[in-house]
Design a protein around this motif. Structure first.
Motif, PDB file in Angstrom:
ATOM      1  N   ALA A  28      21.047  25.499  -7.531  1.00  0.00           N
ATOM      2  CA  ALA A  28      22.419  25.855  -7.156  1.00  0.00           C
ATOM      3  C   ALA A  28      22.572  25.801  -5.638  1.00  0.00           C
ATOM      4  N   TYR A  29      23.693  25.240  -5.200  1.00  0.00           N
ATOM      5  CA  TYR A  29      23.981  25.089  -3.776  1.00  0.00           C
ATOM      6  C   TYR A  29      25.435  25.461  -3.507  1.00  0.00           C
ATOM      7  N   HIS A  30      25.749  25.804  -2.251  1.00  0.00           N
ATOM      8  CA  HIS A  30      27.144  26.079  -1.894  1.00  0.00           C
ATOM      9  C   HIS A  30      27.474  25.432  -0.548  1.00  0.00           C
ATOM     10  N   ASN A  31      28.766  25.432  -0.219  1.00  0.00           N
ATOM     11  CA  ASN A  31      29.268  24.754   0.977  1.00  0.00           C
ATOM     12  C   ASN A  31      29.637  25.765   2.054  1.00  0.00           C
ATOM     13  N   VAL A  32      29.172  25.517   3.273  1.00  0.00           N
ATOM     14  CA  VAL A  32      29.502  26.322   4.447  1.00  0.00           C
ATOM     15  C   VAL A  32      30.147  25.390   5.464  1.00  0.00           C
ATOM     16  N   VAL A  33      31.167  25.879   6.151  1.00  0.00           N
ATOM     17  CA  VAL A  33      31.820  25.074   7.186  1.00  0.00           C
ATOM     18  C   VAL A  33      31.654  25.745   8.548  1.00  0.00           C
ATOM     19  N   HIS A  34      31.567  24.916   9.562  1.00  0.00           N
ATOM     20  CA  HIS A  34      31.549  25.363  10.949  1.00  0.00           C
ATOM     21  C   HIS A  34      32.611  24.557  11.677  1.00  0.00           C
ATOM     22  N   ILE A  35      33.365  25.216  12.518  1.00  0.00           N
ATOM     23  CA  ILE A  35      34.367  24.528  13.328  1.00  0.00           C
ATOM     24  C   ILE A  35      34.009  24.782  14.775  1.00  0.00           C
ATOM     25  N   CYS A  36      33.775  23.708  15.513  1.00  0.00           N
ATOM     26  CA  CYS A  36      33.502  23.798  16.943  1.00  0.00           C
ATOM     27  C   CYS A  36      34.762  23.349  17.655  1.00  0.00           C
ATOM     28  N   VAL A  37      35.389  24.286  18.360  1.00  0.00           N
ATOM     29  CA  VAL A  37      36.601  23.993  19.119  1.00  0.00           C
ATOM     30  C   VAL A  37      36.170  23.668  20.545  1.00  0.00           C
ATOM     31  N   PHE A  38      36.512  22.459  20.978  1.00  0.00           N
ATOM     32  CA  PHE A  38      36.223  22.029  22.337  1.00  0.00           C
ATOM     33  C   PHE A  38      37.519  21.976  23.121  1.00  0.00           C
ATOM     34  N   GLY A  39      37.444  22.330  24.382  1.00  0.00           N
ATOM     35  CA  GLY A  39      38.574  22.157  25.271  1.00  0.00           C
ATOM     36  C   GLY A  39      38.541  20.757  25.869  1.00  0.00           C
ATOM     37  N   GLY A  42      35.646  19.813  28.016  1.00  0.00           N
ATOM     38  CA  GLY A  42      34.321  19.635  27.451  1.00  0.00           C
ATOM     39  C   GLY A  42      33.594  20.917  27.089  1.00  0.00           C
ATOM     40  N   ARG A  43      34.167  22.072  27.382  1.00  0.00           N
ATOM     41  CA  ARG A  43      33.528  23.332  27.006  1.00  0.00           C
ATOM     42  C   ARG A  43      33.831  23.651  25.545  1.00  0.00           C
ATOM     43  N   MET A  44      32.951  24.453  24.942  1.00  0.00           N
ATOM     44  CA  MET A  44      33.132  24.885  23.555  1.00  0.00           C
ATOM     45  C   MET A  44      33.592  26.340  23.540  1.00  0.00           C
ATOM     46  N   LEU A  45      34.541  26.627  22.679  1.00  0.00           N
ATOM     47  CA  LEU A  45      34.959  28.002  22.441  1.00  0.00           C
ATOM     48  C   LEU A  45      33.884  28.655  21.584  1.00  0.00           C
ATOM     49  N   ILE A  46      33.352  29.781  22.052  1.00  0.00           N
ATOM     50  CA  ILE A  46      32.325  30.491  21.286  1.00  0.00           C
ATOM     51  C   ILE A  46      32.828  31.897  20.971  1.00  0.00           C
ATOM     52  N   GLN A  47      32.264  32.477  19.923  1.00  0.00           N
ATOM     53  CA  GLN A  47      32.670  33.826  19.519  1.00  0.00           C
ATOM     54  C   GLN A  47      31.460  34.740  19.484  1.00  0.00           C
ATOM     55  N   GLN A  48      31.712  36.022  19.748  1.00  0.00           N
ATOM     56  CA  GLN A  48      30.667  37.031  19.632  1.00  0.00           C
ATOM     57  C   GLN A  48      30.897  37.824  18.358  1.00  0.00           C
ATOM     58  N   ARG A  49      29.857  37.927  17.564  1.00  0.00           N
ATOM     59  CA  ARG A  49      29.933  38.634  16.297  1.00  0.00           C
ATOM     60  C   ARG A  49      29.988  40.145  16.539  1.00  0.00           C
ATOM     61  N   GLN A  50      30.627  40.842  15.620  1.00  0.00           N
ATOM     62  CA  GLN A  50      30.744  42.296  15.722  1.00  0.00           C
ATOM     63  C   GLN A  50      29.355  42.952  15.604  1.00  0.00           C
ATOM     64  N   PRO A  51      29.154  44.128  16.218  1.00  0.00           N
ATOM     65  CA  PRO A  51      27.858  44.806  16.129  1.00  0.00           C
ATOM     66  C   PRO A  51      27.525  45.278  14.708  1.00  0.00           C
ATOM     67  N   PHE A  52      28.542  45.468  13.882  1.00  0.00           N
ATOM     68  CA  PHE A  52      28.318  45.924  12.504  1.00  0.00           C
ATOM     69  C   PHE A  52      28.295  44.775  11.504  1.00  0.00           C
ATOM     70  N   ILE A 113      36.716  19.740  16.817  1.00  0.00           N
ATOM     71  CA  ILE A 113      38.109  19.499  17.174  1.00  0.00           C
ATOM     72  C   ILE A 113      38.329  19.818  18.650  1.00  0.00           C
ATOM     73  N   THR A 114      39.381  19.251  19.210  1.00  0.00           N
ATOM     74  CA  THR A 114      39.750  19.527  20.594  1.00  0.00           C
ATOM     75  C   THR A 114      41.084  20.256  20.599  1.00  0.00           C
ATOM     76  N   GLU A 115      41.094  21.446  21.182  1.00  0.00           N
ATOM     77  CA  GLU A 115      42.296  22.294  21.282  1.00  0.00           C
ATOM     78  C   GLU A 115      42.133  23.148  22.523  1.00  0.00           C
ATOM     79  N   ASP A 116      43.046  23.032  23.443  1.00  0.00           N
ATOM     80  CA  ASP A 116      43.024  23.908  24.614  1.00  0.00           C
ATOM     81  C   ASP A 116      43.757  25.195  24.266  1.00  0.00           C
ATOM     82  N   VAL A 117      43.009  26.284  24.183  1.00  0.00           N
ATOM     83  CA  VAL A 117      43.591  27.583  23.872  1.00  0.00           C
ATOM     84  C   VAL A 117      43.104  28.610  24.891  1.00  0.00           C
ATOM     85  N   ASP A 118      43.926  29.596  25.140  1.00  0.00           N
ATOM     86  CA  ASP A 118      43.549  30.698  25.998  1.00  0.00           C
ATOM     87  C   ASP A 118      42.913  31.763  25.109  1.00  0.00           C
ATOM     88  N   PRO A 119      41.623  32.070  25.299  1.00  0.00           N
ATOM     89  CA  PRO A 119      40.980  33.082  24.446  1.00  0.00           C
ATOM     90  C   PRO A 119      41.735  34.408  24.400  1.00  0.00           C
TER      91      PRO A 119
END
Length: 175
Positions: A28-39, A42-52, A113-119
């Motif tokens: 049995a297998y399942h599908n996981v997706v990752h989205i890398c948002v680039f500005g 050329g920088r990548m938008l990264i996220q910090q996971r919650q402590p919990f 994907i490329t998207e210029d967003v203000d964090p």
């Protein structure tokens, strides 16, 4: 309760579903997706996971990631995850993952994907994300060495940055 479609190793749906957290049956297998948002810079938008957050608490990660729910194709899962975690809307219709990496119980599809967003304007999902910011390739690689970023293979990070405008594993050469 979160349900996932179950796939064969050849990525064919079995018609079965499984509950998140349940033990995987043999084959049995399942599908996981990752989205890398680039500005556009050329920088990548990264996220910090919650402590919990279970799994990699407080660590920095790629822009967005999560499992496809039952009935979702990778594009629908990518759109949902991007909206849930960062409050960003993006139409993935007709967009293929830039690459897929197989793992022991599934398939990791990477959308670039490329998207210029203000964090500061993002709507971070409290249950998962505590912060988001832009980072260069070098900053991410240093964070992996410092153990403040999820320990992806550095070569994967390099590939994500290098492949953001191209499909395939070879470079186009002049001549």
């Amino acid at each position: 309760m979160e349900l996932w479609d179950v796939y064969t190793k050849d990525r064919e749906k079995t018609g079965k579903t499984m509950e998140r957290g349940a033990a995987f049956e043999e084959g049995a297998y399942h599908n996981v997706v990752h989205i890398c948002v680039f500005g556009s810079d050329g920088r990548m938008l990264i996220q910090q996971r919650q402590p919990f957050k279970e799994g990699w608490p407080n660590m920095w990660d790629l822009s967005v990631g999560g499992s496809a729910l039952a009935g979702e194709d990778p594009q629908a899962a990518a759109a949902r995850e991007l909206n849930e975690e960062l409050g960003m809307k993006y139409d993935f219709t007709g967009i293929r993952p830039r690459l897929t990496v197989n793992f022991s119980h599934g398939f990791d599809d990477y959308f670039l994907i490329t998207e210029d967003v203000d964090p500061a304007t993002l709507h971070l999902q409290y249950e998962e994300v505590q912060d988001a910011r832009w980072a260069t390739r070098e900053e991410i690689l240093q964070m992996i060495r410092d153990r403040t970023f999820i320990p992806y293979y550095p070569s994967l990070i390099e590939l994500l940055f290098d492949a953001r405008f191209k499909y395939g594993a070879t470079q186009k050469t002049e001549g």
